[in-house]
Write an enzyme that holds these catalytic residues in place. Structure first.
Site, PDB file in Angstrom:
ATOM      1  CB  SER A  30      -0.924  -0.008   1.218  1.00  0.00           C
ATOM      2  OG  SER A  30      -0.220   0.496   2.327  1.00  0.00           O
ATOM      3  CE  LYS A  31      -1.643   5.817  -3.912  1.00  0.00           C
ATOM      4  NZ  LYS A  31      -2.081   7.040  -4.543  1.00  0.00           N
ATOM      5  NE  ARG A  32      -2.490   3.358   4.809  1.00  0.00           N
ATOM      6  CZ  ARG A  32      -3.267   3.394   3.724  1.00  0.00           C
ATOM      7  NH1 ARG A  32      -3.446   4.521   3.078  1.00  0.00           N
ATOM      8  NH2 ARG A  32      -3.864   2.299   3.283  1.00  0.00           N
ATOM      9  CG  ASP A  33       2.641  -1.406   3.019  1.00  0.00           C
ATOM     10  OD1 ASP A  33       2.203  -1.245   4.169  1.00  0.00           O
ATOM     11  OD2 ASP A  33       2.191  -2.238   2.212  1.00  0.00           O
TER      12      ASP A  33
END
Ligand code: GLU
Length: 512
Positions: free
Chosen positions: A260-263
């Site tokens: 994900s973008k937050r990873d």
């Protein structure tokens, strides 16, 4: 294959995720391989999710990656405009066509009506054949009422009428035949209350009008494809429907779940090609800002899901184009392995010209080191290129050329004594006499002395090294001496004993 036309169709809702870039890459490789066109289409019909700067970011990222866009909002082309928000009137005409032919209908439900419908059956209820007759739409209301609502400007959406009792099949170039039962499909909104089409309608209309031959996109769009096929059917375009290829997901490093973008922030690696500054959800590093070569990033990405069928790992963009085929894309998710990305980058850097490395690494030097010129860095890059994983490693690896030395005290305590001191002093005299201050000649002088004096290499050499770099280990010392130049090297060699003495003194004081 003739007339290959593929599109990369991102929504400008933030920085382009690495998964999106891989989609662009596969489209680009496929287009070039078949001498076709690579089109950029900006899918910005969801105005609420637009993020300013995102479109520019996407264009820059494609450019940084080395992809030439044949048609797009920034380069134009014969099928424009290439920004969906500028194609509103085109979509309206097709929505009307669908309503007139009974393939779509007006729906006037309020959000409360929809909420109440969904609540009926544990949230599983869809707007479909089982519910549409009890909702407020042009199928359930009589003609006059529908007309009255339209005439009085009552807000409405247009929904696709999904036929019941059918199955929809299509051939996916990666997954083979994929079939959906229409019972699984809801009557998707195709025109929103704001007069703009949804993704589904705009995407299909544009793929048709832009003569797209192959839709290569992420797996998350697989389930939408059934609706898209229905739209092609409803419009009478099924004969010219593009071929579909749905790419496998990129997975977290653990292999569990989608990356994900937050990873990126969570795991400490970039998941965007370029740095993204001051967006609504903050700033994120990119492959560029952590010191990657775009070629290495592309090489790494190409192999995340595509298997060339050989042992070859290093590919130039040209080689990727020649080798690429959709048949060799896997069905299952590809694990994002950052160590592997670093490995590719280190391979690229070690094969690069020192001049190019210097140019790429120069921005990573801190502000106060900015007087270091690119020319100064060239010999240093030649020396250190095999030790760099990223361009950002260079300041750290080369600190001893520019910063004050931090001496390895342990080694000094072990090696600095009466005997090593007298040999060290003799060596300084020998080094002073080296005529041609080149790595080979300096090395020769040092080895000759070590041989004739009978001292062990390991007793004296670490001291010579520490005097120049602070460390007992590191790259070729004689090359370092040459880069420093005779004057700086000799003065470091000559000044070091004072510092060595101080270190011995202070450790004696401590143990006393
Ligand atoms: N706008 C969609 C996206 O953001 C495009 C999906 C497709 O390629 O059809 O990924």
């Amino acid at each position: 294959m003739s007339n290959v036309r593929v599109r990369f169709a991102p929504s400008p809702t933030g920085p382009l995720h690495i998964g999106g870039l891989r989609t662009a890459l596969y489209n680009y490789l496929f287009a070039r391989k078949h001498s076709g066109s690579f089109i950029l289409r900006i899918e910005d019909t969801d105005q609420a999710r637009l993020v300013s700067g995102a479109e520019e970011y996407i264009i820059k990222a494609l450019d940084w990656s080395g992809f030439e866009v044949d048609e797009g909002p920034h380069v134009g082309g014969p099928f424009g405009p290439y920004r969906q928000s500028e194609r509103k009137s085109i979509y309206l005409q097709y929505v009307r066509q669908l309503v007139d032919s009974g393939k779509a209908y007006y729906a006037f439900d309020s959000s409360e009506d929809l909420e109440a419908m969904r609540r009926q059956g544990d949230g599983h209820v869809k707007y479909d054949a089982s519910t549409r007759s009890s909702m407020r739409n042009s199928l359930s209301l009589d003609k006059q009422e529908t007309q009255r609502l339209l005439d009085t400007g009552h807000p409405y959406v247009v929904r696709l009428l999904v036929p019941s009792g059918r199955s929809i099949s299509f051939q996916d170039e990666i997954r083979g035949e994929v079939t959906f039962d229409t019972i699984e499909l809801d009557d998707k909104v195709i025109l929103k209350a704001d007069g703009l089409p949804t993704y589904h309608l705009a995407n299909v209309v544009d793929d048709y009008l832009m003569k797209i031959s192959h839709v290569i996109r992420g797996e998350e769009w697989l389930s939408s494809t059934a609706h898209h096929v229905l739209l092609y059917e409803s419009m009478g375009w099924i004969e010219v429907m593009p071929k579909f290829a749905h790419l496998p997901l990129i997975l977290k490093p653990s292999g569990k779940g989608k990356l994900s973008k937050r990873d990126g922030q969570k795991f400490g690696f970039p998941v965007f090609p370029l740095k993204w500054s001051d967006g609504p959800d903050g700033s994120f590093d990119g492959f560029d800002s952590v010191g990657f070569s775009p070629d290495a990033m592309i090489n790494f990405l190409a192999l995340l899901g595509w298997n060339p069928g050989t042992e070859q790992e290093m590919f130039t963009l040209k080689e990727l184009i020649d080798t690429f085929s959709i048949e060799q894309i896997g069905k299952s998710g590809a694990r994002f392995d950052y160590e592997k990305a670093l490995w590719f980058n280190s391979q690229y850097i070690s094969n690069q010209e020192a001049e190019d490395i210097a140019l790429a690494a120069h921005p990573f030097f801190r502000q106060e080191e900015k007087n270091i010129s690119i020319a100064d860095l060239v010999p240093i890059c030649a020396l250190l290129r095999d030790r760099m994983k990223t361009y950002a490693d260079l300041p750290g690896l080369s600190h001893f050329f520019f910063d004050e030395l931090i001496f390895d005290q342990n080694t000094i305590r072990k090696k600095w004594n009466q005997e090593s001191r007298s040999h060290y002093e003799n060596l300084i005299v020998v080094l002073e006499e080296v005529v041609d201050f080149q790595p080979e000649t300096i090395k020769q002088a040092v080895s000759d002395y070590i041989h004739t004096s009978g001292i062990r290499f390991g007793d004296i050499f670490p001291l010579l090294r520490i005097a120049l770099t602070g460390d007992a280990k590191g790259p070729d010392l004689f090359a370092i001496a040459e880069i420093l130049g005779r004057q700086r090297a000799m003065s470091r060699w000559k000044e070091a004993p004072t510092e060595f003495d101080r270190i011995i003194q202070s450790s004696e004081n401590q143990s006393a």
